[in-house]
Design a protein around this motif. Structure first.
Motif, PDB file in Angstrom:
ATOM      1  N   LEU A  19      46.776  69.845  46.074  1.00  0.00           N
ATOM      2  CA  LEU A  19      46.028  70.293  47.240  1.00  0.00           C
ATOM      3  C   LEU A  19      44.555  70.002  47.027  1.00  0.00           C
ATOM      4  CD1 LEU A  19      45.733  71.856  49.905  1.00  0.00           C
ATOM      5  CD2 LEU A  19      45.592  73.933  48.536  1.00  0.00           C
ATOM      6  N   ALA A  20      44.053  70.383  45.884  1.00  0.00           N
ATOM      7  CA  ALA A  20      42.648  70.177  45.565  1.00  0.00           C
ATOM      8  C   ALA A  20      42.538  69.025  44.578  1.00  0.00           C
ATOM      9  CB  ALA A  20      42.073  71.449  44.976  1.00  0.00           C
ATOM     10  N   GLU A  21      41.850  67.988  44.986  1.00  0.00           N
ATOM     11  CA  GLU A  21      41.803  66.775  44.179  1.00  0.00           C
ATOM     12  C   GLU A  21      40.552  66.653  43.322  1.00  0.00           C
ATOM     13  OE1 GLU A  21      42.520  63.494  46.772  1.00  0.00           O
ATOM     14  OE2 GLU A  21      44.456  64.269  47.386  1.00  0.00           O
ATOM     15  N   THR A  22      39.524  67.418  43.624  1.00  0.00           N
ATOM     16  CA  THR A  22      38.266  67.294  42.881  1.00  0.00           C
ATOM     17  C   THR A  22      37.804  68.664  42.402  1.00  0.00           C
ATOM     18  OG1 THR A  22      36.841  67.659  44.790  1.00  0.00           O
ATOM     19  CG2 THR A  22      37.579  65.382  44.416  1.00  0.00           C
ATOM     20  N   GLY A  23      36.821  68.647  41.549  1.00  0.00           N
ATOM     21  CA  GLY A  23      36.225  69.900  41.099  1.00  0.00           C
ATOM     22  C   GLY A  23      35.636  70.686  42.258  1.00  0.00           C
ATOM     23  N   ALA A  24      35.071  69.981  43.225  1.00  0.00           N
ATOM     24  CA  ALA A  24      34.513  70.655  44.400  1.00  0.00           C
ATOM     25  C   ALA A  24      35.622  71.320  45.214  1.00  0.00           C
ATOM     26  CB  ALA A  24      33.743  69.658  45.260  1.00  0.00           C
ATOM     27  N   ASP A  25      36.788  70.651  45.314  1.00  0.00           N
ATOM     28  CA  ASP A  25      37.930  71.246  46.011  1.00  0.00           C
ATOM     29  C   ASP A  25      38.387  72.511  45.297  1.00  0.00           C
ATOM     30  OD1 ASP A  25      37.835  69.065  47.726  1.00  0.00           O
ATOM     31  OD2 ASP A  25      39.640  68.111  46.913  1.00  0.00           O
ATOM     32  N   ARG A  26      38.462  72.438  43.974  1.00  0.00           N
ATOM     33  CA  ARG A  26      38.858  73.610  43.177  1.00  0.00           C
ATOM     34  C   ARG A  26      37.894  74.763  43.420  1.00  0.00           C
ATOM     35  NH1 ARG A  26      40.134  69.481  39.626  1.00  0.00           N
ATOM     36  NH2 ARG A  26      38.161  69.499  38.559  1.00  0.00           N
ATOM     37  N   ALA A  27      36.613  74.461  43.365  1.00  0.00           N
ATOM     38  CA  ALA A  27      35.602  75.500  43.556  1.00  0.00           C
ATOM     39  C   ALA A  27      35.689  76.097  44.960  1.00  0.00           C
ATOM     40  CB  ALA A  27      34.207  74.922  43.311  1.00  0.00           C
ATOM     41  N   ALA A  28      36.024  75.272  45.936  1.00  0.00           N
ATOM     42  CA  ALA A  28      36.111  75.750  47.313  1.00  0.00           C
ATOM     43  C   ALA A  28      37.294  76.683  47.532  1.00  0.00           C
ATOM     44  CB  ALA A  28      36.206  74.558  48.268  1.00  0.00           C
ATOM     45  N   CYS A  29      38.417  76.414  46.882  1.00  0.00           N
ATOM     46  CA  CYS A  29      39.642  77.151  47.181  1.00  0.00           C
ATOM     47  C   CYS A  29      40.004  78.252  46.189  1.00  0.00           C
ATOM     48  CB  CYS A  29      40.815  76.178  47.318  1.00  0.00           C
ATOM     49  SG  CYS A  29      40.741  75.233  48.859  1.00  0.00           S
ATOM     50  N   THR A  30      39.494  78.207  44.986  1.00  0.00           N
ATOM     51  CA  THR A  30      39.877  79.215  44.001  1.00  0.00           C
ATOM     52  C   THR A  30      39.638  80.640  44.490  1.00  0.00           C
ATOM     53  OG1 THR A  30      39.637  77.708  42.139  1.00  0.00           O
ATOM     54  CG2 THR A  30      39.497  80.059  41.648  1.00  0.00           C
ATOM     55  N   PRO A  31      38.487  80.971  45.059  1.00  0.00           N
ATOM     56  CA  PRO A  31      38.306  82.357  45.526  1.00  0.00           C
ATOM     57  C   PRO A  31      39.316  82.750  46.612  1.00  0.00           C
ATOM     58  CG  PRO A  31      36.191  81.242  45.390  1.00  0.00           C
ATOM     59  CD  PRO A  31      37.250  80.195  45.201  1.00  0.00           C
ATOM     60  N   ASP A  32      39.634  81.815  47.503  1.00  0.00           N
ATOM     61  CA  ASP A  32      40.591  82.112  48.566  1.00  0.00           C
ATOM     62  C   ASP A  32      41.993  82.309  48.001  1.00  0.00           C
ATOM     63  OD1 ASP A  32      38.794  82.048  50.743  1.00  0.00           O
ATOM     64  OD2 ASP A  32      38.842  79.869  50.748  1.00  0.00           O
ATOM     65  N   VAL A  33      42.369  81.501  47.028  1.00  0.00           N
ATOM     66  CA  VAL A  33      43.683  81.672  46.408  1.00  0.00           C
ATOM     67  C   VAL A  33      43.747  83.033  45.732  1.00  0.00           C
ATOM     68  CG1 VAL A  33      45.245  80.859  44.600  1.00  0.00           C
ATOM     69  CG2 VAL A  33      44.140  79.211  46.113  1.00  0.00           C
ATOM     70  N   MET A  34      42.725  83.402  44.998  1.00  0.00           N
ATOM     71  CA  MET A  34      42.728  84.684  44.300  1.00  0.00           C
ATOM     72  C   MET A  34      42.742  85.851  45.298  1.00  0.00           C
ATOM     73  SD  MET A  34      42.969  83.755  41.239  1.00  0.00           S
ATOM     74  CE  MET A  34      42.557  85.086  40.146  1.00  0.00           C
ATOM     75  N   ARG A  35      42.076  85.693  46.408  1.00  0.00           N
ATOM     76  CA  ARG A  35      41.969  86.768  47.400  1.00  0.00           C
ATOM     77  C   ARG A  35      43.208  86.854  48.286  1.00  0.00           C
ATOM     78  NH1 ARG A  35      39.711  86.407  52.651  1.00  0.00           N
ATOM     79  NH2 ARG A  35      39.062  84.295  52.162  1.00  0.00           N
ATOM     80  N   LEU A  36      43.743  85.714  48.701  1.00  0.00           N
ATOM     81  CA  LEU A  36      44.803  85.708  49.705  1.00  0.00           C
ATOM     82  C   LEU A  36      46.192  85.368  49.180  1.00  0.00           C
ATOM     83  CD1 LEU A  36      42.800  83.730  52.410  1.00  0.00           C
ATOM     84  CD2 LEU A  36      43.305  86.184  52.438  1.00  0.00           C
ATOM     85  N   CYS A  37      46.266  84.627  48.077  1.00  0.00           N
ATOM     86  CA  CYS A  37      47.552  84.071  47.657  1.00  0.00           C
ATOM     87  C   CYS A  37      47.866  84.310  46.179  1.00  0.00           C
ATOM     88  CB  CYS A  37      47.566  82.564  47.938  1.00  0.00           C
ATOM     89  SG  CYS A  37      47.225  82.142  49.661  1.00  0.00           S
ATOM     90  N   ALA A  38      47.227  85.294  45.568  1.00  0.00           N
ATOM     91  CA  ALA A  38      47.414  85.528  44.140  1.00  0.00           C
ATOM     92  C   ALA A  38      48.873  85.799  43.778  1.00  0.00           C
ATOM     93  CB  ALA A  38      46.531  86.681  43.671  1.00  0.00           C
ATOM     94  N   ALA A  39      49.627  86.396  44.679  1.00  0.00           N
ATOM     95  CA  ALA A  39      51.033  86.712  44.396  1.00  0.00           C
ATOM     96  C   ALA A  39      51.879  85.451  44.215  1.00  0.00           C
ATOM     97  CB  ALA A  39      51.614  87.580  45.505  1.00  0.00           C
TER      98      ALA A  39
END
Length: 80
Positions: A19-39
């Motif tokens: 889903l995330a191909e670059t470091g910028a993609d990782r930085a953009a989505c990590t907080p959302d994954v932890m907040r919304l999709c951690a399960a």
């Protein structure tokens, strides 16, 4: 927490197609994954589905990553 973050990085970026191909993609989505999709961690497919299902709740930056990923998936499917 550190272990969950490392697992998240491996899931988002160790699977193909990622889903995330670059470091910028990782930085953009990590907080959302932890907040919304951690399960769903460490299931990459479930995380991707979760992000798509919760698109309206994503940060603008992560929404752009998800939208780009969906466009890429459609382009690949159309080539087949």
């Amino acid at each position: 927490m550190k272990s969950a973050t490392l697992t998240l990085f491996a899931v988002l970026f160790g699977s193909a197609p990622a889903l995330a191909e670059t470091g910028a993609d990782r930085a953009a989505c990590t907080p959302d994954v932890m907040r919304l999709c951690a399960a769903q961690i460490p299931n990459a497919g479930a995380i991707t589905l979760c992000l798509r299902e919760k698109r309206v709740s994503l940060s603008g930056a992560c929404r752009m990553v998800v939208d780009r990923s969906e466009r890429s998936a459609r382009e690949i499917a159309n080539r087949r």
